[in-house]
Design an enzyme around this catalytic site. Sequence first.
Site, mmCIF file in Angstrom:
data_model
loop_
_atom_site.group_PDB
_atom_site.id
_atom_site.type_symbol
_atom_site.label_atom_id
_atom_site.label_comp_id
_atom_site.label_asym_id
_atom_site.label_seq_id
_atom_site.Cartn_x
_atom_site.Cartn_y
_atom_site.Cartn_z
ATOM 1 N N HIS A 12 0.990 -1.344 -0.001
ATOM 2 C CA HIS A 12 0.023 0.063 0.141
ATOM 3 C C HIS A 12 0.880 1.301 -0.166
ATOM 4 C CE1 HIS A 12 0.290 -0.977 4.472
ATOM 5 N NE2 HIS A 12 1.049 -0.169 4.276
ATOM 6 N N HIS A 194 10.547 -4.150 3.044
ATOM 7 C CA HIS A 194 10.825 -2.695 3.160
ATOM 8 C C HIS A 194 11.233 -2.349 4.547
ATOM 9 C CE1 HIS A 194 6.500 -2.264 4.062
ATOM 10 N NE2 HIS A 194 6.695 -0.744 4.141
ATOM 11 N N GLU A 241 4.296 -6.060 7.672
ATOM 12 C CA GLU A 241 3.102 -6.063 7.304
ATOM 13 C C GLU A 241 2.620 -7.062 6.565
ATOM 14 O OE1 GLU A 241 3.087 -1.119 6.992
ATOM 15 O OE2 GLU A 241 3.319 -2.091 5.101
#
Length: 282
Positions: A12, A194, A241
């Site tokens: 996202h 990330h 995530e």
Amino acid sequence: MAKIVHGMGSPHVPSIGAAIDHHKEAEEYWKPFFDGIEPVRDWHKNNLPDTIILVYNDHASTFSLQTIPTFALGLADEFEPADEGYGPRPVPVVKGDPELAWHLANVLVSDEGFDLTLCNELDVDHGLTVPLSIAYNRPEAWPVKVIPLAVNMVQAPQPSVKRCYALGKAIARAVASFPGERNVAVWGTGGMSHQLQGERAGLLNVEYDAQFIEDLVNNPDSLEGLTYTELLRETGSEGVELAMWMIMRGALQPEVQEQYRFMHRPVSNTSYGVTILKNGEL
Ligand code: DHB
Ligand code: FE
């Protein structure tokens, strides 16, 4: 009858939203990414559900470090895009599905033992709006209703991958017992590898991400024991995530038909990967 029709896993990354909002798709940096998600958009045009249960994490936009719900469900009629520091994104208000959301709350809390935080007001940040833009581009109004399911990914202790997977399975049972008619999708957002801060800022682990998608699609049980230590080590502090994709996968049947997969990196600081899964038994 209500049924879960598809699932999608996608990062996202907020700059994807900014690129769409500012019409940067044809720029050299963005073109390979947007070319790669064209089939995502084509697929979604022909496969609109009524409601998406959209699993995402709030990035201290609505919740703060004062109050950190582990799992929070959005029950409202609508959800405003959050102001993340530059004003809210110029995207439509997100319409909720309170009837289904309250059914999920009742079943998940009272019958299934998931102590969800219930939100009658919830501004939604890039975690929720960027995947909608990836799938539906720039519509006047979002073509689907959305039930936000916010998961704490920003502050340890996060819920375990195993617990996320179990929540997905409980969501599948809850949807199946809804008395109304609905085609429901479940999306898991965030990841892939990330890290936005500290010594390892900029970390990407493309091989790990590729194997994660492969296992998620074809052998999800093998990921159930995945720990935060491994996710942190392999995918970075924000790569954790990825645990939210397991809520999506748990909500689908063991056998799924993958409709599309695409990976591209970097997108901002992230190794991007998307998979669209059609439910096995409908
Ligand atoms: C980035 C990715 C995220 O998931 C996020 O929440 C913020 C930033 C990035 O790659 O820049
Ligand atoms: Fe994020």
